[in-house]
Design a protein around this motif. Sequence first.
Motif, PDB file in Angstrom:
ATOM      1  N   GLU A 132       0.859  -1.183   0.000  1.00 25.47           N
ATOM      2  CA  GLU A 132       0.000   0.000   0.000  1.00 25.47           C
ATOM      3  C   GLU A 132       0.893   1.229   0.000  1.00 25.47           C
ATOM      4  O   GLU A 132       1.739   1.373   0.888  1.00 25.47           O
ATOM      5  N   ASN A 133       0.742   2.099  -0.993  1.00 30.76           N
ATOM      6  CA  ASN A 133       1.551   3.320  -1.096  1.00 30.76           C
ATOM      7  C   ASN A 133       3.053   3.019  -0.988  1.00 30.76           C
ATOM      8  O   ASN A 133       3.766   3.630  -0.195  1.00 30.76           O
ATOM      9  N   ASN A 134       3.513   2.059  -1.754  1.00 30.32           N
ATOM     10  CA  ASN A 134       4.925   1.653  -1.806  1.00 30.32           C
ATOM     11  C   ASN A 134       5.468   1.106  -0.491  1.00 30.32           C
ATOM     12  O   ASN A 134       6.678   1.051  -0.288  1.00 30.32           O
TER      13      ASN A 134
END
Length: 155
Positions: A132-134
């Motif tokens: 999630e989000n890198n």
Amino acid sequence: MAEKNIEQKVYELIEKTIIELGYELYDVEYIKEGKEYHLCIYIDKKDSIDINDCEKVNNQIEPILDEADLIKEQYFLEVSSSGLEKKLRKLEHYKKQIGNKIEVKLFAKIENKKVIEGILKIVEENSITVEENNQEIKISLDQIASSKTIYEWND
């Protein structure tokens, strides 16, 4: 050995018939809604599932379930598609979704969140890893309240 639950017994009882009809048995849920019990059979195939598919499967498995008499309570039999956004309840479900976007609702917060949305990266025996989000977040299966795939609508 502990007695198998109703869902597992029903799954084993009807899986062969559903495969012979040309479908995949995605999942079985036995749930109580209010005072009513529902046996929900979720099927899938490469093409989309329609009402005729559900009726065909229903007509084949209903006599099998009646004869086996596994469920003592009165219940409603529901056969439906596994849907565009599939519930993820089994390890096999997760394994088929590696590389796809999922939503995971948690019993308690991880990384200050109760809902994690991202790409399913890794599936292990007792955990999954979602990016999630890198950021990769490892989640123990026993921490998951519910999870599902996320269908991306193209405009």
